[in-house]
Enzyme design. Structure first.
Site, PDB file in Angstrom:
ATOM      1  N   GLY A   1      64.077  35.964  -0.052  1.00  0.00           N
ATOM      2  CA  GLY A   1      64.567  35.329   1.085  1.00  0.00           C
ATOM      3  C   GLY A   1      64.207  33.772   0.990  1.00  0.00           C
ATOM      4  N   GLU A   2      63.804  33.729   0.124  1.00  0.00           N
ATOM      5  CA  GLU A   2      63.099  32.229  -0.359  1.00  0.00           C
ATOM      6  C   GLU A   2      65.019  31.026  -0.814  1.00  0.00           C
ATOM      7  OE1 GLU A   2      60.806  29.760  -3.429  1.00  0.00           O
ATOM      8  OE2 GLU A   2      59.651  31.661  -3.230  1.00  0.00           O
TER       9      GLU A   2
END
Length: 132
Positions: free
Chosen positions: A13-14
């Site tokens: 997600g990053e």
């Protein structure tokens, strides 16, 4: 190849972690010949890197129900001109990337896998509590 990688690896997600994943993929892809097909050579890992990010953004754009103005094929192709060491990938290749992504999302594969994991985890947790 990128779609196959995403079937095996969940997109983190990053943004920084996504960048590292794509960077490693790009380096390996180019080190192993950099061929999209017999007539298209990728000359740099930067080209693969840019294309992978473009495909993730395209997938999000086309398949996110909250985005109402979807990217067109031309809007996808135009900014990807000249990314192969100053040369453009053939329009037919970019068109096929667009059409394949339009028909099946990259992100959808991740979301489906996460839902399946959650469902199986819920069943395991429920089973360990004696719930059927």
């Amino acid at each position: 190849c990128f779609r196959q990688l995403l079937r095996l690896v969940r997109i983190p997600g990053e943004a920084q972690r996504i960048d590292r994943l794509i960077e490693a993929f790009a380096e390996v892809f180019v080190a192993n010949g950099g061929k999209l097909d017999p007539e298209v050579d990728i000359t740099s890992a930067d080209c693969v890197h840019v294309m992978c990010f473009s495909l993730i953004m395209l997938s999000t754009d086309l398949h996110n129900p909250h985005i109402t103005n979807k990217m067109t094929e031309d809007e996808f192709i135009r900014p990807n001109r000249g990314i192969n060491g100053g040369h453009s990938l053939p329009d037919t290749v970019l068109q096929s990337f667009y059409r394949a992504t339009r028909s099946q999302s990259f992100v959808h594969l991740q979301e489906t896998t996460e839902r399946e994991r959650a469902r199986h985890s819920s069943r395991r947790a429920a089973g360990s509590c004696g719930i059927q």
